[in-house]
Design a protein around this motif. Structure first.
Motif, PDB file in Angstrom:
ATOM      1  N   GLY A  11     -37.670   5.784 -77.778  1.00  0.00           N
ATOM      2  CA  GLY A  11     -38.959   6.468 -77.751  1.00  0.00           C
ATOM      3  C   GLY A  11     -38.971   7.659 -76.801  1.00  0.00           C
ATOM      4  O   GLY A  11     -39.897   8.457 -76.824  1.00  0.00           O
ATOM      5  N   GLU A  12     -37.957   7.751 -75.951  1.00  0.00           N
ATOM      6  CA  GLU A  12     -37.844   8.905 -75.060  1.00  0.00           C
ATOM      7  C   GLU A  12     -37.444  10.129 -75.879  1.00  0.00           C
ATOM      8  O   GLU A  12     -36.867  10.006 -76.957  1.00  0.00           O
ATOM      9  CB  GLU A  12     -36.794   8.645 -73.971  1.00  0.00           C
ATOM     10  N   ALA A  13     -37.727  11.310 -75.346  1.00  0.00           N
ATOM     11  CA  ALA A  13     -37.398  12.539 -76.060  1.00  0.00           C
ATOM     12  C   ALA A  13     -36.981  13.612 -75.065  1.00  0.00           C
ATOM     13  O   ALA A  13     -37.408  13.610 -73.911  1.00  0.00           O
ATOM     14  CB  ALA A  13     -38.599  13.015 -76.869  1.00  0.00           C
ATOM     15  N   ALA A  14     -36.132  14.526 -75.545  1.00  0.00           N
ATOM     16  CA  ALA A  14     -35.657  15.617 -74.692  1.00  0.00           C
ATOM     17  C   ALA A  14     -35.463  16.859 -75.546  1.00  0.00           C
ATOM     18  O   ALA A  14     -35.170  16.768 -76.746  1.00  0.00           O
ATOM     19  CB  ALA A  14     -34.348  15.231 -74.019  1.00  0.00           C
ATOM     20  N   TRP A  15     -35.614  18.006 -74.902  1.00  0.00           N
ATOM     21  CA  TRP A  15     -35.293  19.279 -75.548  1.00  0.00           C
ATOM     22  C   TRP A  15     -33.805  19.507 -75.350  1.00  0.00           C
ATOM     23  O   TRP A  15     -33.303  19.402 -74.233  1.00  0.00           O
ATOM     24  CB  TRP A  15     -36.081  20.421 -74.914  1.00  0.00           C
ATOM     25  N   ILE A  16     -33.097  19.801 -76.437  1.00  0.00           N
ATOM     26  CA  ILE A  16     -31.667  20.065 -76.335  1.00  0.00           C
ATOM     27  C   ILE A  16     -31.360  21.427 -76.939  1.00  0.00           C
ATOM     28  O   ILE A  16     -32.089  21.913 -77.805  1.00  0.00           O
ATOM     29  CB  ILE A  16     -30.820  18.972 -77.028  1.00  0.00           C
ATOM     30  N   PHE A  17     -30.306  22.023 -76.444  1.00  0.00           N
ATOM     31  CA  PHE A  17     -29.872  23.328 -76.921  1.00  0.00           C
ATOM     32  C   PHE A  17     -28.409  23.209 -77.310  1.00  0.00           C
ATOM     33  O   PHE A  17     -27.596  22.719 -76.540  1.00  0.00           O
ATOM     34  CB  PHE A  17     -30.055  24.373 -75.821  1.00  0.00           C
ATOM     35  N   ARG A  18     -28.089  23.638 -78.514  1.00  0.00           N
ATOM     36  CA  ARG A  18     -26.716  23.574 -79.000  1.00  0.00           C
ATOM     37  C   ARG A  18     -26.098  24.960 -78.910  1.00  0.00           C
ATOM     38  O   ARG A  18     -26.610  25.922 -79.456  1.00  0.00           O
ATOM     39  CB  ARG A  18     -26.693  23.076 -80.442  1.00  0.00           C
ATOM     40  N   PHE A  19     -24.966  25.023 -78.194  1.00  0.00           N
ATOM     41  CA  PHE A  19     -24.271  26.288 -78.014  1.00  0.00           C
ATOM     42  C   PHE A  19     -22.773  26.018 -77.950  1.00  0.00           C
ATOM     43  O   PHE A  19     -22.337  25.128 -77.225  1.00  0.00           O
ATOM     44  CB  PHE A  19     -24.737  26.970 -76.722  1.00  0.00           C
ATOM     45  N   ALA A  20     -22.034  26.767 -78.727  1.00  0.00           N
ATOM     46  CA  ALA A  20     -20.570  26.659 -78.758  1.00  0.00           C
ATOM     47  C   ALA A  20     -20.120  25.223 -79.028  1.00  0.00           C
ATOM     48  O   ALA A  20     -19.185  24.725 -78.421  1.00  0.00           O
ATOM     49  CB  ALA A  20     -19.964  27.191 -77.465  1.00  0.00           C
ATOM     50  N   GLY A  21     -20.813  24.542 -79.935  1.00  0.00           N
ATOM     51  CA  GLY A  21     -20.438  23.192 -80.323  1.00  0.00           C
ATOM     52  C   GLY A  21     -20.804  22.102 -79.338  1.00  0.00           C
ATOM     53  O   GLY A  21     -20.420  20.955 -79.522  1.00  0.00           O
ATOM     54  N   ARG A  22     -21.558  22.441 -78.299  1.00  0.00           N
ATOM     55  CA  ARG A  22     -21.951  21.450 -77.298  1.00  0.00           C
ATOM     56  C   ARG A  22     -23.463  21.407 -77.175  1.00  0.00           C
ATOM     57  O   ARG A  22     -24.127  22.426 -77.292  1.00  0.00           O
ATOM     58  CB  ARG A  22     -21.349  21.802 -75.943  1.00  0.00           C
TER      59      ARG A  22
END
Length: 71
Positions: free
Chosen positions: A39-50
């Motif tokens: 149920g937790e959530a986070a903003w993630i950013f994908r860059f250069a495959g990571r």
């Protein structure tokens, strides 16, 4: 990965409240909202495959997450 037409803070809140597990974001945008089975959530950013966590959903707004991802 599910996509949305236009990610807003309200839509993100609704997705988290409904516990829609997965990575949610706009098409061709590397910033996503990742909702975990817990149920937790986070903003993630994908860059250069990571993937990098920009911030936890409860403490970082969509606007701030966008600013952090652009930096």
């Amino acid at each position: 990965m599910p996509t949305v037409e236009n990610m807003t803070q309200r839509l993100a809140s609704d997705l988290v409240k409904s516990q829609k597990v997965g990575k949610w974001g706009e098409k061709n945008n590397k910033l996503k909202l990742k909702i975990y089975p817990s149920g937790e959530a986070a903003w993630i950013f994908r860059f250069a495959g990571r993937e990098t966590v920009v911030g936890q959903f409860r403490s970082v707004s969509l606007q701030l997450a966008k600013q952090e991802a652009a930096a």
